[in-house]
Design a protein around this motif. Structure first.
Motif, PDB file in Angstrom:
ATOM      1  N   UNK A 240      17.290 -10.547  28.638  1.00 25.01           N
ATOM      2  CA  UNK A 240      17.841 -10.784  27.281  1.00 25.01           C
ATOM      3  C   UNK A 240      16.804 -11.111  26.170  1.00 25.01           C
ATOM      4  N   UNK A 241      16.954 -10.419  25.064  1.00 30.18           N
ATOM      5  CA  UNK A 241      16.265 -11.286  23.780  1.00 30.18           C
ATOM      6  C   UNK A 241      16.875 -12.243  23.118  1.00 30.18           C
ATOM      7  N   UNK A 242      16.349 -13.357  22.140  1.00 31.53           N
ATOM      8  CA  UNK A 242      17.646 -13.722  21.606  1.00 31.53           C
ATOM      9  C   UNK A 242      16.631 -14.504  20.495  1.00 31.53           C
ATOM     10  N   UNK A 243      17.182 -14.388  18.783  1.00 37.86           N
ATOM     11  CA  UNK A 243      15.841 -15.034  17.664  1.00 37.86           C
ATOM     12  C   UNK A 243      17.409 -16.145  17.460  1.00 37.86           C
ATOM     13  N   UNK A 244      17.094 -17.301  17.404  1.00 34.53           N
ATOM     14  CA  UNK A 244      17.764 -18.499  17.510  1.00 34.53           C
ATOM     15  C   UNK A 244      17.153 -19.176  15.957  1.00 34.53           C
ATOM     16  N   UNK A 295      13.785  -6.332  18.295  1.00 34.53           N
ATOM     17  CA  UNK A 295      14.285  -5.381  19.079  1.00 34.53           C
ATOM     18  C   UNK A 295      13.096  -5.408  20.386  1.00 34.53           C
ATOM     19  N   UNK A 296      13.445  -4.606  21.244  1.00 30.36           N
ATOM     20  CA  UNK A 296      12.534  -3.741  22.018  1.00 30.36           C
ATOM     21  C   UNK A 296      11.944  -2.855  21.781  1.00 30.36           C
ATOM     22  N   UNK A 297      10.669  -3.035  22.530  1.00 33.20           N
ATOM     23  CA  UNK A 297      10.230  -0.407  22.421  1.00 33.20           C
ATOM     24  C   UNK A 297      10.915  -0.363  22.948  1.00 33.20           C
ATOM     25  N   UNK A 302       6.897  -4.377  24.194  1.00 34.35           N
ATOM     26  CA  UNK A 302       6.697  -4.665  22.788  1.00 34.35           C
ATOM     27  C   UNK A 302       8.198  -5.113  22.453  1.00 34.35           C
ATOM     28  N   UNK A 303       7.770  -5.838  21.979  1.00 31.97           N
ATOM     29  CA  UNK A 303       9.279  -6.384  20.771  1.00 31.97           C
ATOM     30  C   UNK A 303       8.735  -6.857  19.231  1.00 31.97           C
ATOM     31  N   UNK A 312       6.220  -8.517  14.090  1.00 31.71           N
ATOM     32  CA  UNK A 312       4.710  -8.964  14.500  1.00 31.71           C
ATOM     33  C   UNK A 312       5.326  -8.096  15.670  1.00 31.71           C
ATOM     34  N   UNK A 313       4.230  -7.580  16.768  1.00 31.11           N
ATOM     35  CA  UNK A 313       4.388  -6.665  17.382  1.00 31.11           C
ATOM     36  C   UNK A 313       4.233  -8.051  18.787  1.00 31.11           C
ATOM     37  N   UNK A 314       4.915  -8.364  19.311  1.00 33.48           N
ATOM     38  CA  UNK A 314       4.725  -9.088  20.307  1.00 33.48           C
ATOM     39  C   UNK A 314       4.597  -8.779  21.988  1.00 33.48           C
ATOM     40  N   UNK A 315       4.383  -9.296  23.257  1.00 38.52           N
ATOM     41  CA  UNK A 315       3.818  -8.172  24.311  1.00 38.52           C
ATOM     42  C   UNK A 315       4.067  -9.557  25.298  1.00 38.52           C
ATOM     43  N   UNK A 316       4.136  -9.290  26.158  1.00 38.82           N
ATOM     44  CA  UNK A 316       4.198 -10.417  27.690  1.00 38.82           C
ATOM     45  C   UNK A 316       2.791 -10.948  28.188  1.00 38.82           C
TER      46      UNK A 316
END
Length: 375
Positions: A240-244, A295-297, A302-303, A312-316
């Motif tokens: 799960x992906x959260x923004x807080x 969001x996820x790709x 990608x996030x 921003x494009x983010x990755x693990x």
């Protein structure tokens, strides 16, 4: 097959675009009587919208001059729509704290049968995992609720708010963890006599709608509460992906939590919980008070995260690897792959196309931007 990008707008409108040509197809000028908050496609033609006017509307792409029907049942702003593909139930949540299910198999011009499934205070966002086996709910008080082995045909009465007021347990070390406290509760069905739901701890039985309450630990927030504003699920159901944001409103974070199923494969927080914080990154904290939807790709590698006047494009990892191949022993930072600044106002929402190599973002002033990679 028609491909459509739908955009929910603050001023009662829904915009429709052809994402390939970027052509504006149509504007539903009075889709609702207040802000439109979320859009969800049920199939290739039918979609639902929800609004601060407390209603949900069903629309058909083949006939957009009028709604299929309006759904009434919430008492406050409706913020989220999900769809259970197993039962074909529409699931909505709002700031009245209610999660409501709607039987779209039986809709008429006057609406469709519905019932309150769950209620909790401070509800912000509600999501279903891709296989619809779990429901996740985030709250403005910093709690994350997980309903395991989900059964939407039962309505729950969970009255143990003592658990939601529980004090966080201090960390015993400096390591960032996914949760410092968790507990399993079981909702009591209002209907039915399935003993496995009523007595979840009987040997050999797996409880339906077993509720887990978590206080996800946030980097930099060890001594302060936080508000979980955005909640997304990995497309393969792995995380799960959260923004807080902090209660002081001076910091924002994006965090990824891995679902831990079955036997533990690495040292866990005690007591055992279903989520482990694997990756995080601090955000720009621009546009305070507004919810930024990340969001996820479609492949989950990608996030895309709103970052000030851009994304921003983010990755693990630096190779944009799969989460399953990039799980760190200790929590690590997300890698910034690229930043794109193309807006003149704060970006509030992002979304990858599920079918095309394309990304969309929308900002506070109402501009929508479409991106395609160059090879």
């Amino acid at each position: 097959q028609l491909s459509v990008l739908t955009v929910a707008c603050e001023q009662t409108e829904v915009l429709l675009f052809d994402p390939i040509s970027s052509r504006h197809i149509k504007t539903l000028t009075e889709a609702h009587e207040d802000c439109v908050n979320n859009i969800r496609f049920l199939d290739n033609r039918l979609f639902a919208t929800c609004s601060d006017d407390t209603t949900i509307a069903l629309w058909d792409l083949r006939k957009l001059n009028s709604k299929v029907c309006s759904l009434h049942g919430h008492a406050s702003w409706v913020k989220n729509i999900e769809y259970d593909t197993n039962t074909r139930l529409l699931v909505t949540s709002g700031f009245d704290g209610n999660v409501i299910t709607w039987d779209t198999n039986r809709f008429t011009e006057d609406g469709c049968p519905h019932k309150k499934f769950f209620h909790t205070r401070y509800l912000m966002r509600m999501r279903l995992t891709p296989d619809c086996s779990k429901m996740l709910i985030s709250t403005s008080s910093g709690y994350l609720l997980i309903l395991h082995d989900l059964d939407l045909t039962q309505s729950l009465e969970v009255g143990s708010y003592r658990m939601l007021r529980a004090r966080r347990t201090p960390l015993s070390s400096g390591q960032i963890t996914s949760s410092v406290w968790s507990s399993r509760l079981t909702g009591t069905p209002r209907q039915g006599n399935d003993s496995s739901k009523i007595h979840p701890h009987r040997e050999g039985l797996s409880p339906r709608n077993s509720l887990e309450v978590l206080t996800p630990e946030i980097p930099g927030e060890r001594d302060r509460g936080n508000c979980i504003t955005s909640l997304q699920l990995h497309p393969k159901g792995w995380a799960t992906l959260i923004r807080c944001s902090s209660n002081m409103d001076d910091q924002e974070w994006t965090c990824v939590y891995e679902f831990q199923e079955g036997a533990p494969t690495r040292p866990l927080v005690s007591p055992r919980c279903s989520l482990r914080l694997t990756h995080y990154i601090e955000e720009a904290n621009v546009g305070r008070g507004y919810i930024k939807e990340l969001c996820f790709s479609p492949d989950g590698r990608l996030i895309c995260s709103p970052y000030g006047y851009g994304v921003r494009l983010l990755a693990f990892d630096e190779h944009c690897g799969e989460l399953a191949d990039c799980l760190p022993v200790q929590t690590s930072c997300l890698r910034e792959i690229r930043s794109i600044y193309s807006h003149s106002d704060v970006v509030l929402t992002t979304k990858f196309s599920p079918t095309h190599c394309q990304l969309a973002s929308g900002c506070l002033s109402g501009r929508v931007a479409l991106y395609q990679p160059k090879f």
